[in-house]
Design a protein around this motif. Structure first.
Motif, PDB file in Angstrom:
ATOM      1  N   ASN A 130      10.422   9.929   2.568  1.00 40.82           N
ATOM      2  CA  ASN A 130       9.843   8.730   1.949  1.00 40.82           C
ATOM      3  C   ASN A 130       8.556   9.010   1.184  1.00 40.82           C
ATOM      4  O   ASN A 130       8.113   8.187   0.398  1.00 40.82           O
ATOM      5  N   ASP A 131       7.917  10.127   1.440  1.00 43.68           N
ATOM      6  CA  ASP A 131       6.686  10.505   0.716  1.00 43.68           C
ATOM      7  C   ASP A 131       5.651   9.388   0.755  1.00 43.68           C
ATOM      8  O   ASP A 131       5.173   8.906  -0.279  1.00 43.68           O
ATOM      9  N   GLY A 132       5.312   8.977   1.965  1.00 44.09           N
ATOM     10  CA  GLY A 132       4.343   7.890   2.103  1.00 44.09           C
ATOM     11  C   GLY A 132       2.946   8.272   1.676  1.00 44.09           C
ATOM     12  O   GLY A 132       2.184   7.428   1.200  1.00 44.09           O
ATOM     13  N   PRO A 142       3.423  -1.597  11.364  1.00 43.24           N
ATOM     14  CA  PRO A 142       4.265  -2.679  10.834  1.00 43.24           C
ATOM     15  C   PRO A 142       3.704  -3.257   9.546  1.00 43.24           C
ATOM     16  O   PRO A 142       2.606  -3.768   9.507  1.00 43.24           O
ATOM     17  N   GLY A 143       4.473  -3.134   8.483  1.00 50.48           N
ATOM     18  CA  GLY A 143       4.081  -3.704   7.210  1.00 50.48           C
ATOM     19  C   GLY A 143       3.260  -2.797   6.318  1.00 50.48           C
ATOM     20  O   GLY A 143       2.917  -3.185   5.202  1.00 50.48           O
ATOM     21  N   GLY A 144       2.929  -1.587   6.737  1.00 49.47           N
ATOM     22  CA  GLY A 144       2.108  -0.714   5.899  1.00 49.47           C
ATOM     23  C   GLY A 144       1.931   0.658   6.530  1.00 49.47           C
ATOM     24  O   GLY A 144       2.604   1.017   7.500  1.00 49.47           O
ATOM     25  N   HIS A 145       0.979   1.430   5.992  1.00 48.80           N
ATOM     26  CA  HIS A 145       0.714   2.762   6.533  1.00 48.80           C
ATOM     27  C   HIS A 145      -0.682   3.215   6.121  1.00 48.80           C
ATOM     28  O   HIS A 145      -1.278   2.680   5.188  1.00 48.80           O
ATOM     29  N   ASN A 146      -1.205   4.194   6.854  1.00 53.07           N
ATOM     30  CA  ASN A 146      -2.500   4.795   6.550  1.00 53.07           C
ATOM     31  C   ASN A 146      -2.307   6.226   6.050  1.00 53.07           C
ATOM     32  O   ASN A 146      -1.419   6.940   6.516  1.00 53.07           O
ATOM     33  N   CYS A 147      -3.158   6.624   5.124  1.00 53.98           N
ATOM     34  CA  CYS A 147      -3.215   8.022   4.680  1.00 53.98           C
ATOM     35  C   CYS A 147      -4.605   8.557   5.006  1.00 53.98           C
ATOM     36  O   CYS A 147      -5.601   8.020   4.511  1.00 53.98           O
ATOM     37  N   SER A 148      -4.685   9.572   5.839  1.00 55.20           N
ATOM     38  CA  SER A 148      -5.978  10.122   6.235  1.00 55.20           C
ATOM     39  C   SER A 148      -5.976  11.636   6.052  1.00 55.20           C
ATOM     40  O   SER A 148      -4.930  12.254   5.867  1.00 55.20           O
TER      41      SER A 148
END
Length: 601
Positions: free
Chosen positions: A315-317, A328-334
């Protein structure tokens, strides 16, 4: 590069900033799990269905005949058309439409050389469908022919469009890919078209008309999906167009789950958006349902909207080198420890943190506090807590003593008489504030906590800011975007200084379009402007209880953004840089605004 309408980009930003959770309820029974999910190569998705109790209503009931889903149209349901595709996200279906034709047969023994097919077009007048003016066009191919398209719009007003195709000279102006009147004519259809009929007239006689050797006059016309048509030179003089398409072409219909506006639909037992994380999106003829942002699936089914795991493999988030954490509903990139985020040419990457050297990191990893130091810190913290508790109790005691003194002073100086006098004037109730109280309530008479033009009118009466106060302020922001004007103009007359007051007056007099910005009106569709204008009106209601909740505002904005994106595409709007600006935390919260998920969070 895909271009996006500025109003749609604003809706995307509003959804990212507000991020609500929305749930809907309905007493409508769900379809049976035994209902067919496929007919031939077409997925049958509710509200459409095959068989009893498998569709939202009879208007969405299909028949599966020889692996082809069929839909019945017309006032008597005698027009049977094949369904090619169902697109729940944009509220559209593609169906097959027959190509109408007329030709000349000079060898006909009956003396009637002109032959033709049926010129009666499709009729969806009594059904929750309309021909999509964004996706379809009226096409005529042939030489020296004029075709009339007559019909009715949703407002039952009659329409008449004319398309004429000619061939002159040596025919050199008839070229592949060009449909501008030479051998081919195409034109847009009116908004809200519900039914139509075609009328051929030809062959027309012109001086210097052109035709190839052994040419037999023929012409074709049809209402069809614009992107499915590409003109070829031979279409003008042969039946190649009809043969290539096997006599039918796709046409797109918009559908509506209900004829009510979203606000009224939510109050009814028949409300169709039943899934958690679903959203109601208003259309010209009613409403459709979408899953909110970060979710995908079928909003018309209980539990139909499910979370999109953008961190799953494939998915290459997040960009390479970053840590993806789904929620749920999103994601974090850290970034990993010892690195920080950096925006390079619009792309988020992780870079080494130069402020922290490698020896510092090794020291942090290897250093451990001794037990004695841990005990000393614990004792010190405990003593501090005890001191704070004693101090808090003392302050509470002092505050109560001061309140007793004030009450005693109030009674001694006629305060009870003043109190009774004020109670006797309930129709003209008022409150007396000291200068200190006013200074405290306004943060030292500072306007930054309630900027003029944005401040909730209810605050002037209650001196309390609520969640609905934010809704009012957001409504003023919408007005600024729609009108291009400042919320407060001190140079004009008293009744015209407030932008919100001018807007409410214009809405009451049905002349809101006069205060809208000309550029906004030229770039946005009338349907989109109407929905946003009505939303601003609801946000600016004088009574806070009449305003929608902020999560409903975000739901409707997000739904509008998705509905008005170009259908049948899977574009992704990259807004990483804007998300960073919207967030105060060091962690970037990123959302994909695309055609696989719906508005809101």
């Amino acid at each position: 590069m895909t271009k996006h309408h500025p109003m749609l980009l604003f809706l995307g930003l509003a959804v990212l900033a507000l991020q609500p959770l929305v749930a809907a309820a309905s007493r409508r029974p769900p379809p049976s799990p035994l209902c067919p999910k496929k007919c031939g190569n077409v997925d049958i998705e509710y509200p459409f269905g095959i068989g009893p109790n498998c569709s939202l209503s009879d208007d969405f009931s299909l028949e599966c005949v020889h692996d082809t889903p069929q839909l019945r149209l017309g006032t008597d349901r005698q027009q049977v058309v094949a369904v090619l595709d169902i697109n729940l996200l944009h509220g559209k279906i593609r169906i097959a439409n027959s190509i109408s034709w007329q030709c000349k047969d000079e060898n006909d023994p009956t003396g009637a050389p002109l032959k033709n097919s049926s010129w009666t077009g499709l009729d969806v007048t009594e059904l929750p469908y309309r021909f999509s003016y964004e996706d379809n066009q009226f096409v005529t191919v042939g030489c020296n022919v004029l075709v009339l398209l007559s019909g009715e719009e949703a407002s039952v007003d009659p329409i008449l469009n004319v398309c004429m195709s000619t061939c002159f000279g040596n025919g050199s102006n008839i070229r592949n890919g060009y449909c501008s009147g030479a051998g081919c004519c195409e034109m847009a259809i009116p908004v809200g078209l519900k039914s139509y009929r075609l009328e051929f007239s030809g062959p027309l006689l012109f001086n210097n008309s052109w035709s190839p050797d052994n040419y037999t006059w023929r012409s074709h016309a049809v209402l069809m999906e614009a992107k499915s048509f590409s003109f070829e030179r031979d279409y003008a003089t042969t039946d190649k167009f009809f043969r290539n398409k096997n006599g039918t072409v796709p046409v797109v219909l918009n559908f509506a789950a209900g004829s009510e506006k979203c606000k009224e639909a939510r109050m009814k037992d028949t409300y169709a958006c039943v899934s958690d994380h679903s959203a109601c999106v208003g259309t010209a003829d009613g409403y459709v349902c979408n899953c909110t942002s970060g979710y995908k699936g079928n909003p018309y089914l209980p539990g139909g909207c499910t979370d999109i795991d953008v961190c799953a493999p494939g998915n290459d988030g997040c960009p390479d080198g970053m840590i993806c954490s789904n929620f749920p509903g999103g994601h974090n990139c850290s970034c990993p420890e010892g690195e920080h985020k950096s925006n390079k040419s619009g792309v988020l990457i992780c870079e080494p943190d130069l402020k922290r050297s490698l020896p510092d990191l090794k020291f942090k990893q290897s250093y451990r506090l001794p037990v004695s130091a841990i005990i000393a810190i614990g004792v010190t913290g405990g003593i501090a807590i005890i001191v704070m508790s004693i101090l808090s109790s003392y302050l509470v005691h002092q505050r109560r003593a001061l309140a007793d003194i004030k009450r005693s002073y109030f009674k001694r100086h006629g305060g009870l008489l003043l109190y009774e006098e004020l109670n006797a004037r309930k129709s003209n109730a008022f409150t007396i504030y000291t200068e200190e109280q006013l200074e405290h309530a306004t943060n030292g008479f500072d306007e930054s906590n309630g900027t003029c033009g944005y401040l909730d009118p209810e605050y002037m009466q209650t001196c309390q800011l609520t969640e609905k106060s934010d809704v009012y302020s957001f409504g003023v922001v919408l007005l600024e975007l729609l009108t291009g004007k400042k919320p407060l103009c001190l140079d004009g007359p008293d009744e015209g200084r407030s932008l919100s007051a001018r807007f409410l007056a214009a809405m009451r007099e049905n002349r809101a379009d006069l205060i809208l910005d000309e550029q906004v009106k030229s770039e946005a569709s009338g349907e989109l402007l109407e929905e946003i204008t009505l939303l601003a009106l609801e946000c600016l209601q004088m009574c806070g209880g009449d305003r929608p909740a902020m999560k409903e505002v975000a739901e409707r904005l997000g739904g509008l953004r998705k509905l008005h994106q170009h259908p049948w595409t899977q574009d992704v709007v990259e807004l990483d840089e804007v998300r960073c600006l919207l967030s105060d935390s060091p962690e970037s919260i990123s959302f994909e605004v695309d055609a696989t998920s719906s508005s809101g969070y």
